[in-house]
Design an enzyme around this catalytic site. Structure first.
Site, PDB file in Angstrom:
ATOM      1  N   ARG A  78       0.993  -0.942  -0.099  1.00 41.14           N
ATOM      2  CA  ARG A  78       0.088   0.063   0.002  1.00 41.14           C
ATOM      3  C   ARG A  78       0.767   1.308  -0.109  1.00 41.14           C
ATOM      4  NH1 ARG A  78      -2.640   3.094   4.827  1.00 41.14           N
ATOM      5  NH2 ARG A  78      -3.786   4.648   3.701  1.00 41.14           N
ATOM      6  N   HIS A 122      -2.927  10.974   0.967  1.00 44.89           N
ATOM      7  CA  HIS A 122      -2.211  10.744   2.143  1.00 44.89           C
ATOM      8  C   HIS A 122      -1.720  11.995   2.878  1.00 44.89           C
ATOM      9  CE1 HIS A 122      -0.833   7.320   4.877  1.00 44.89           C
ATOM     10  NE2 HIS A 122      -0.433   8.448   5.630  1.00 44.89           N
ATOM     11  N   GLU A 167      -7.376   8.240   6.516  1.00 42.15           N
ATOM     12  CA  GLU A 167      -7.732   9.093   7.657  1.00 42.15           C
ATOM     13  C   GLU A 167      -8.025  10.419   7.767  1.00 42.15           C
ATOM     14  OE1 GLU A 167      -4.242   8.474  10.393  1.00 42.15           O
ATOM     15  OE2 GLU A 167      -4.471   6.553  10.410  1.00 42.15           O
ATOM     16  N   ASN A 297      -7.136   1.890   9.910  1.00 47.86           N
ATOM     17  CA  ASN A 297      -5.938   1.835  10.505  1.00 47.86           C
ATOM     18  C   ASN A 297      -6.272   1.886  12.265  1.00 47.86           C
ATOM     19  OD1 ASN A 297      -4.939   2.365   8.221  1.00 47.86           O
ATOM     20  ND2 ASN A 297      -4.404   4.543   8.518  1.00 47.86           N
ATOM     21  N   TYR A 299      -4.121   1.520  15.896  1.00 44.99           N
ATOM     22  CA  TYR A 299      -2.906   1.490  16.685  1.00 44.99           C
ATOM     23  C   TYR A 299      -3.045   1.527  18.171  1.00 44.99           C
ATOM     24  CZ  TYR A 299      -0.408   3.207  12.580  1.00 44.99           C
ATOM     25  OH  TYR A 299      -0.069   3.116  11.228  1.00 44.99           O
ATOM     26  N   GLU A 355      -3.122  -0.403   8.354  1.00 46.93           N
ATOM     27  CA  GLU A 355      -2.167   0.171   9.047  1.00 46.93           C
ATOM     28  C   GLU A 355      -2.329  -0.337  10.222  1.00 46.93           C
ATOM     29  OE1 GLU A 355      -1.119   4.374   9.161  1.00 46.93           O
ATOM     30  OE2 GLU A 355      -1.616   4.617   6.985  1.00 46.93           O
TER      31      GLU A 355
HETATM   32  C1  FCB Z   1      -1.199   7.105  10.635  1.00 46.31           C
HETATM   33  C2  FCB Z   1      -0.686   7.551   9.547  1.00 46.31           C
HETATM   34  C3  FCB Z   1       0.644   7.148   9.149  1.00 46.31           C
HETATM   35  C4  FCB Z   1       1.483   7.006  10.055  1.00 46.31           C
HETATM   36  C5  FCB Z   1       1.004   6.292  11.312  1.00 46.31           C
HETATM   37  C6  FCB Z   1       1.884   6.028  12.459  1.00 46.31           C
HETATM   38  O1  FCB Z   1      -1.883   7.993  11.335  1.00 46.31           O
HETATM   39  O2  FCB Z   1      -1.798   7.233   8.443  1.00 46.31           O
HETATM   40  O3  FCB Z   1       0.894   7.927   7.848  1.00 46.31           O
HETATM   41  O4  FCB Z   1       2.073   8.105  10.380  1.00 46.31           O
HETATM   42  O5  FCB Z   1      -0.136   7.092  11.794  1.00 46.31           O
END
Ligand code: FCB
Length: 450
Positions: A78, A122, A167, A297, A299, A355
């Protein structure tokens, strides 16, 4: 006892990057300036004073980077397209040299058996469009559709997975509300307008991409989180509901045809004094254009706490938590909850984790290796959570680690390393980290022993 965890046949394993974070060559071969060029060149905006001028020099080293992807056994990659490389002023003249770069990249991927997943936006808006007010105005959404048309007309015969936006929450609210990302505006009224035009441009572009790219799958990537109250108090529950509206539902609801959530509209008005009145007739139907997949995405989770002084009890449920270098809690079970929630509440036909990953302070040891055990553990726990969600029926089709390699982490510059490949920024040498070697085995076996 070890257990073998196997993913469904055809599950796609990949890695993700973004143009501004890796390419460099910020003003080469006719590329126009982007808002991230302008922002990083402005003193005080990036914590280590760095810029993406060179980054990982991927623009020049793309062939060796593709070889590395092949060595890792990646099945999908990607990446994002720098709008200002293709249309330097945002609208009008097309820069063929810019398109050629991505054309070669796509061919290089296909030759190596790697499926390209293209993100059209992006965050690196052409500065020329920012000079005309950028995402808070509707004409930027129109320009995006022309740009999406140019790119999909050129690559659409070979690229079969398209992500309109990455995002939009971050682009809108960190860029225009809090001002810690480009273009650095601090005005929630503008942020809400930007969010709306990002979504609108997604809805407008989806059919254009489909017309140019037969049998293509078109989706959008959202940053999503699992919001939990910090304590069992009613006030923290209310805070969690508000955060969920702001972070998740503000984007999910309109994309899945439910329009902006009423409670969140009220919250914007009350908390930020923002009137949500930027929509024109028909917009919400455009935004609800059917998508083939939802990009997620993920985290970390979000622990919500009410800020009023009388909100007791104050049980903090993150006491024994582990945090990454970003200060983000490692919360793999929340990925499980999030995927189930998406599946149960919104029923997307397909989900890709576009992500997921973690920054840790990696070091190269004397022998030249990078022993990033914590990242390996992070990935493993998240793979387990993803696998469990699949068992519950979540239509998860693939996973992209963030990131292929260490890169320019926006306002943190080069201080946060997310790669499964280490980058020595002095020499541009790439070293596959231990997590990368492990990931490569996971891909080969479509799973792992736990
Ligand atoms: C996300 C972004 C990516 C990267 C990660 C850690 O928010 O999409 O570009 O910076 O965080």
């Amino acid at each position: 006892m070890t257990v073998k965890i196997t993913f469904p046949q055809g599950f796609l394993w990949g890695a993700a990057t973004a143009s501004y974070q890796i390419e460099g060559a910020w003003n080469e071969d006719g590329k126009g300036e982007s808002i991230w060029d302008r922002f990083s060149h402005t003193p005080g905006k990036i914590s280590d004073g760095s810029t993406g001028d060179v980054a990982c020099d991927h623009y020049h080293r793309w062939k060796q980077d593709l070889d590395l992807m092949a060595e890792l056994g990646l099945q999908a990659y990607r990446f994002s397209i720098a709008w200002s490389r293709v249309v330097p002023k945002g609208r009008g003249n097309v820069n063929e040299a810019g398109l050629d770069f991505y054309d070669r990249l796509v061919d290089g991927l296909l030759t190596r058996g790697i499926a390209p997943f293209v993100t059209l936006y992006h965050w690196d808006l052409p500065q020329a469009l920012q000079d005309e007010e950028g995402w808070p105005v509707r004409s930027t959404a129109e320009a995006f559709v022309d740009y999406a048309n140019v790119v999909s007309a050129r690559l659409g015969d070979r690229v079969k997975h398209w992500i309109t936006h990455n995002e939009p929450w971050v682009a809108a609210f960190l860029g225009h509300g809090m001002g810690i990302h480009a273009p650095g505006v601090q005005d929630f009224q503008q942020a809400v307008a930007a969010a709306h035009h990002l979504l609108l441009s997604h809805g407008w572009a989806a059919p254009v991409i489909r017309a140019n790219s037969q049998n293509a799958d078109v989706g959008i990537t959202l940053n999503l989180t699992d919001v939990v109250p910090a304590s069992p108090s009613p006030m923290d529950y209310r805070a969690a509901r508000e955060m969920d509206g702001f972070l998740n539902r503000w984007f999910l609801d309109p994309i899945f045809g439910r329009r902006y959530p009423a409670d969140a509209i009220e919250w914007f008005e009350q908390v930020h004094g923002v009137q949500v009145n930027v929509m024109q007739e028909g917009d919400m139907d455009v935004i609800a254009a059917p998508i083939d997949f939802l990009g997620v995405n993920y985290y970390t989770r979000t622990v919500a706490r009410d800020s009023s002084p009388d909100n007791l009890p104050r049980t903090i449920i993150t006491d024994d938590a582990e945090f990454t270098e970003m200060g983000w809690e490692v919360a793999p079970r929340s990925l499980f909850h999030l995927l189930n929630r998406l599946h149960f509440d919104y029923q997307p036909a397909n989900i890709f984790i576009t992500e997921n990953g973690a920054a840790f302070p990696d070091k190269v040891c004397k022998e030249g290796h990078v022993h990033d055990d914590r990242r390996l553990a992070y990935l493993k726990e998240h793979f387990k959570a993803a696998h469990d969600a699949i068992q519950c029926g979540a239509p998860l089709r693939g996973y992209f680690v963030w990131s292929l390699m260490d890169n320019f982490e926006w306002s943190f510059g080069y201080t946060k390393r997310f790669g499964v490949v280490y980058v020595d920024y002095e020499t541009q040498q790439r070293i596959v980290k231990e997590s990368g070697k492990w990931y490569s085995q996971v891909i080969a076996q479509n799973g792992f022993e736990d």
